[in-house]
Design a protein around this motif. Sequence first.
Motif, PDB file in Angstrom:
ATOM      1  N   ASP B 633      -3.443 -54.249 -41.623  1.00 29.32           N
ATOM      2  CA  ASP B 633      -3.585 -55.927 -41.734  1.00 29.32           C
ATOM      3  C   ASP B 633      -3.403 -56.474 -43.157  1.00 29.32           C
ATOM      4  O   ASP B 633      -2.817 -57.249 -43.119  1.00 29.32           O
ATOM      5  CB  ASP B 633      -4.874 -56.228 -41.151  1.00 29.32           C
ATOM      6  CG  ASP B 633      -5.038 -56.010 -39.921  1.00 29.32           C
ATOM      7  OD1 ASP B 633      -4.062 -55.112 -39.029  1.00 29.32           O
ATOM      8  OD2 ASP B 633      -6.055 -56.418 -38.861  1.00 29.32           O
ATOM      9  N   GLU B 636      -0.082 -56.182 -44.309  1.00 29.61           N
ATOM     10  CA  GLU B 636       0.961 -57.244 -43.884  1.00 29.61           C
ATOM     11  C   GLU B 636       0.508 -58.478 -44.396  1.00 29.61           C
ATOM     12  O   GLU B 636       1.705 -59.397 -44.683  1.00 29.61           O
ATOM     13  CB  GLU B 636       0.698 -57.388 -42.242  1.00 29.61           C
ATOM     14  CG  GLU B 636       1.800 -58.039 -41.486  1.00 29.61           C
ATOM     15  CD  GLU B 636       1.368 -57.777 -39.955  1.00 29.61           C
ATOM     16  OE1 GLU B 636       1.071 -56.751 -39.460  1.00 29.61           O
ATOM     17  OE2 GLU B 636       1.646 -58.802 -39.290  1.00 29.61           O
ATOM     18  N   VAL B 675       1.153 -45.972 -41.649  1.00 32.66           N
ATOM     19  CA  VAL B 675       0.729 -47.108 -40.764  1.00 32.66           C
ATOM     20  C   VAL B 675       1.207 -48.387 -41.318  1.00 32.66           C
ATOM     21  O   VAL B 675       1.470 -49.536 -40.611  1.00 32.66           O
ATOM     22  CB  VAL B 675      -0.652 -47.206 -40.105  1.00 32.66           C
ATOM     23  CG1 VAL B 675      -1.673 -47.545 -41.247  1.00 32.66           C
ATOM     24  CG2 VAL B 675      -0.602 -48.193 -38.944  1.00 32.66           C
ATOM     25  N   ASP B 715      11.938 -48.345 -36.067  1.00 26.31           N
ATOM     26  CA  ASP B 715      12.687 -49.465 -35.781  1.00 26.31           C
ATOM     27  C   ASP B 715      13.076 -50.479 -36.910  1.00 26.31           C
ATOM     28  O   ASP B 715      14.058 -50.958 -36.931  1.00 26.31           O
ATOM     29  CB  ASP B 715      12.124 -50.073 -34.510  1.00 26.31           C
ATOM     30  CG  ASP B 715      10.736 -50.545 -34.301  1.00 26.31           C
ATOM     31  OD1 ASP B 715       9.955 -49.719 -34.910  1.00 26.31           O
ATOM     32  OD2 ASP B 715      10.357 -51.635 -33.985  1.00 26.31           O
ATOM     33  N   ARG B 719      16.407 -51.789 -38.360  1.00 27.42           N
ATOM     34  CA  ARG B 719      16.607 -53.175 -38.576  1.00 27.42           C
ATOM     35  C   ARG B 719      17.394 -53.605 -40.068  1.00 27.42           C
ATOM     36  O   ARG B 719      18.126 -54.163 -40.341  1.00 27.42           O
ATOM     37  CB  ARG B 719      15.567 -54.079 -38.208  1.00 27.42           C
ATOM     38  CG  ARG B 719      15.391 -54.404 -36.814  1.00 27.42           C
ATOM     39  CD  ARG B 719      14.481 -55.337 -36.382  1.00 27.42           C
ATOM     40  NE  ARG B 719      13.175 -55.042 -36.891  1.00 27.42           N
ATOM     41  CZ  ARG B 719      12.149 -54.569 -36.402  1.00 27.42           C
ATOM     42  NH1 ARG B 719      12.598 -54.202 -35.025  1.00 27.42           N
ATOM     43  NH2 ARG B 719      11.006 -54.424 -36.659  1.00 27.42           N
ATOM     44  N   ASP B 753      11.549 -44.701 -26.978  1.00 27.67           N
ATOM     45  CA  ASP B 753      11.055 -46.093 -27.419  1.00 27.67           C
ATOM     46  C   ASP B 753      12.069 -47.194 -27.228  1.00 27.67           C
ATOM     47  O   ASP B 753      13.071 -47.068 -27.952  1.00 27.67           O
ATOM     48  CB  ASP B 753      10.308 -45.729 -28.731  1.00 27.67           C
ATOM     49  CG  ASP B 753       9.792 -46.842 -29.269  1.00 27.67           C
ATOM     50  OD1 ASP B 753      10.150 -48.125 -28.993  1.00 27.67           O
ATOM     51  OD2 ASP B 753       8.666 -46.793 -29.882  1.00 27.67           O
ATOM     52  N   ARG B 754      11.774 -48.086 -26.512  1.00 24.73           N
ATOM     53  CA  ARG B 754      12.576 -49.067 -26.158  1.00 24.73           C
ATOM     54  C   ARG B 754      12.865 -49.839 -27.669  1.00 24.73           C
ATOM     55  O   ARG B 754      14.210 -50.203 -27.745  1.00 24.73           O
ATOM     56  CB  ARG B 754      12.081 -50.239 -25.203  1.00 24.73           C
ATOM     57  CG  ARG B 754      13.040 -50.810 -24.634  1.00 24.73           C
ATOM     58  CD  ARG B 754      12.295 -51.771 -23.567  1.00 24.73           C
ATOM     59  NE  ARG B 754      12.833 -53.024 -23.651  1.00 24.73           N
ATOM     60  CZ  ARG B 754      12.119 -54.111 -22.759  1.00 24.73           C
ATOM     61  NH1 ARG B 754      11.114 -53.717 -22.382  1.00 24.73           N
ATOM     62  NH2 ARG B 754      12.530 -55.079 -22.853  1.00 24.73           N
ATOM     63  N   PHE B 755      12.097 -50.163 -28.537  1.00 24.86           N
ATOM     64  CA  PHE B 755      12.454 -50.884 -29.805  1.00 24.86           C
ATOM     65  C   PHE B 755      13.410 -50.144 -30.573  1.00 24.86           C
ATOM     66  O   PHE B 755      14.132 -50.738 -31.246  1.00 24.86           O
ATOM     67  CB  PHE B 755      11.030 -51.060 -30.468  1.00 24.86           C
ATOM     68  CG  PHE B 755      10.277 -52.227 -29.622  1.00 24.86           C
ATOM     69  CD1 PHE B 755      10.524 -53.336 -29.433  1.00 24.86           C
ATOM     70  CD2 PHE B 755       9.175 -51.672 -28.971  1.00 24.86           C
ATOM     71  CE1 PHE B 755       9.749 -54.140 -28.765  1.00 24.86           C
ATOM     72  CE2 PHE B 755       8.157 -52.540 -28.561  1.00 24.86           C
ATOM     73  CZ  PHE B 755       8.683 -54.093 -28.140  1.00 24.86           C
TER      74      PHE B 755
END
Lengths: 158, 877
Positions: B633, B636, B675, B715, B719, B753-755
């Motif tokens: 956190d 971020e 992470v 992912d 991107r 994994d969809r992402f």
Amino acid sequence: MSSLCLSRLQQERKNWRKDHPFGFSAKPVKDEKGGLNLQVWQARIPGKKGTQWEGGVYPVVLEFPQEYPTRPPKCKFDQGFYHPNVYPSGTVCLSLLNESQDWRPAITVRQIVLGIQALLDEPNIHSPAQTTAYNHYKSHPDAYKRMVAEQVKKYADY
Amino acid sequence: MDPAELSQVEVLINTIYSTGQHPDAVKIAQRELLKYQRGPNGWDLGQALLETSDANAQFLGASTFLIKIHDQTAALPDQIKHLLLQWLQSAVQTPFKPFVTRKIMGAIITLFFRQHAEWPDFLGDMAKVLSSNFSQVLVLSQMLMEDYTRLQQSIHSLRSALHKMVPQVGTWIEHSLAQNDTTLKLQALDTFLPWASAFNHDLAPLLTVVIDGLNTDDFDLFDKTAAILTDLYPVHYKAWTRDVKARLLAALEKYTSHSDEDYLIPLGRLVLVVSSEDATTRPKLMDYILSRLTENPENILDDELANDVLEFWNVFVEDIISGGMSGEYNATIYKVIGIYWQRLQLFEMSDSSWELFSSFRRDFCDFLELTYSLLGLGLFDQLVSSIVQELQTRDHAKLNWKEIEISLCCLNGLADIIGVDGKEFETVQAVFSSTLWVDLQYCKNLRVRQTAVNVIGCYDAFFESEAGRTYLSPTLTYLFSSLTEVSLQNIASRSIQKLCSSCREVLVPEYGQFLSAYIAIHSRLQPTAHQRIVMSVGYIIQAIEDLPTQADAINEILVLLEARLSQIEKVEDDLAHLRCLSGLGKALREPTDALILHAQVEAARNYWPNEPKELRKRLLCIVRQFINRPEPDLCEALCEIIKSGLSEQVETPFSFGADATISFAIDKNQLGPAVCRPSVVDLATFLITSQASAKTLNTTTAFASLSLVSGDAHDSSLRLMTEVVNKIPLAFVEYSRAAELVDFAVKSLGFSDRFVLSAASKFWMRFASTSETAPALEQFGQQLVDAIARQISGDANRSDVDYHADIVKKLMARAPMPTAIWLQHSLVDAPVSERLASQTEKSRKDFVKQLILLRGGRQTTQVIVKFWLHCRGLPEY
């Protein structure tokens, strides 16, 4: 708007006013001329009591397509809403709202908002829609809890 | 029946019914018993149990018959029918317990449903068996129709059979209603409801008899009659002829004078349902509903009819609007609003009651909105006058805050309907120019203050208007003073943020006061409110044209936050203060609709790097101070601080530039933990996007960004690669580790994994679309198509096949020739998986042929899905 769509939405509105789940609100928005736009509803969904979402009241916009009730409405939280099953655009990913999954024309606005309320605390890990909340939920439960708590404060009724 | 078996069954029955048994034991006993009931000796068992003197055993005996009738698909022997009729006769004569008798009736009705074609005089037979005992005949008739409506499927012949019984059942009901026996009348009404629901037209004549039943002093009879009519009125319109309706309305008008409290609820419900259709033609009923509102002594939370009454008025107003009867009923509607205005005033209540109360208030506000199209500005006038007059006529110590609060609450509810012309603002102005905001400081009631604070936020558009700007400053002063109350911070800070954002230029002369107010209160602010207030002050600072003055103001906030961040605090506190900083950075951005002048851009570019307070350096210092912290956190939040000034055309102290950003990203990436990597990679993607739009992106930045690609941020990395390919494709090709990255992207297609899959699919679609990457595609094409072939031949999840199909479409459209060769190789010549190899060569060849013919057209996805299903062995799916 097709007559089927119109009459169904009028009936939905009537049913909602007569009997809606406690703490929820849902009503059509005003159009530019001050009349009602029955195809777009603004709803407020409270976090379920006893869950970490309790205390917040979350605004959701329900957009009903011309083909409603054959096709489901699109339901959107604010952009960037933090939840594993909400796309970054705010669109809710829920099988109940998916035409090729569980949507049925008989599903009511009441069932939709209750479904979304249930989804808040019971995310569907098999159908993630945003990475941040999904990764937190899956791997960092403490961060997930913290983010949810912050969002609750953001959407606190008072 | 074998006595040993019977005694075993009796033991089971004893287990089921005796008290104190463990639930599991009861369940087991029920299961065992069901086996006996369904067994070959079931009929005998039913008979034997009915012969006992124990009511529970008799009940299970009857239930055994019912189960056997249900189970047996072959024709049932006549003997069963006679046996059951005999048992019913005994049950009525003996008499058995009512629940046993009803079970026997249930078994007979089920038998009738099976044999209705061969049982034409069912009712006659039953009347004989029941010796014309009206009460029992009615019970049976009621059960007959209720059981029929529960049937899963409609049986036309059965419905016809029942339809023929209507006259007989009607006669029994009418006869029973004419008797002087309340119990019999109640039973007749219970029987009437299901029959009238199914055959309403045929039973219309009976409606008048039922309506006449309202004329009774017996409350139970009145209650049931009213409830039945309430149920039947809205749905069975065929039965409600003009005469029948008139009779009911006349009866209701007579009863609206009923003074007995008990009658209010059933009568009220019926009046509401009837009046919804005829409200405007029935003034007496409308008066009654108005009196229900006013004379009801309970508070609104205890009023069982509150929701129904409000719904009535909603329908009433809607009817008036759609009927074009504007004006005619305004007085009535004002009266209704006035009554609710009284009843919805605050009173002492618990928190749970408050939730209920405020929910009802919201519903009332919806109603108020609806009435606006009839009442127009007059509605605002009334509400505003009630507030202003109260303020003018009394001293602040004697003000009736409850009246003021409900008017404010109604104004809140009406805020959404204010149009673009804002004609309502002239009226509302009276509230904002009143002494309310000063007087409120003497108000002890927190809920009143909450409502008042909420009003300001709801009318933010007013303060943006010419008329409203005058009141902006005192209103904000009031809001800042509300921040001292923790429970008001959330809503007050929200309102402050709205007003400061939209009216920043107007507030510039007073920025010093707001800054002082923030400095005075900052240590008492909750995290969310704190961030909002910092942003609010930041908006005003952004509007200051003089850059040194801006720097001084930012410095004052920064000094406070630096002090807090230099202390060792909990993660939550650090996070809150870092978010205040990113909030400040965002607030200092130019508004999106602002006109940006070249001189302004130049001035900022020259000023901020060398200003004396060294804000930028100090901000970076804070970012660096937290770089070692492992919490994702916090990482971020640091990235958000950097992002806040990165894409700005007009630089701010938060515009750290590409070098500082990349340097932070690389260091943090190395320091970890894993992470934190997704946030860091996302920061690099943001950098690429913003540099590209500023036309300052170069290969050095792109190479440095690509060095962050990592499986820990799968992912995010894809991107980032997509963004580089998109914005500066050559940099991607020229990057020394390009082959490694392509391999990474190919392997990503094997992820579930969809992402990751979605990001990989987007990367490859972009990669295939760019001419600069064509040589690289040539080099890695076979590897890519091998990976896709593996997935579309059954390895992928069904829901992920589309991601692979999208790449095939793009490849076929952009590079059809080589793609055809790659597909032929992967799918036909050297199948890439065992599953693929196990398909016939013809099917694989046909598939490739179809893909080639479609050249990436729309149907490609369908064809690929079909092939995937085929490989999974689901061709007919």
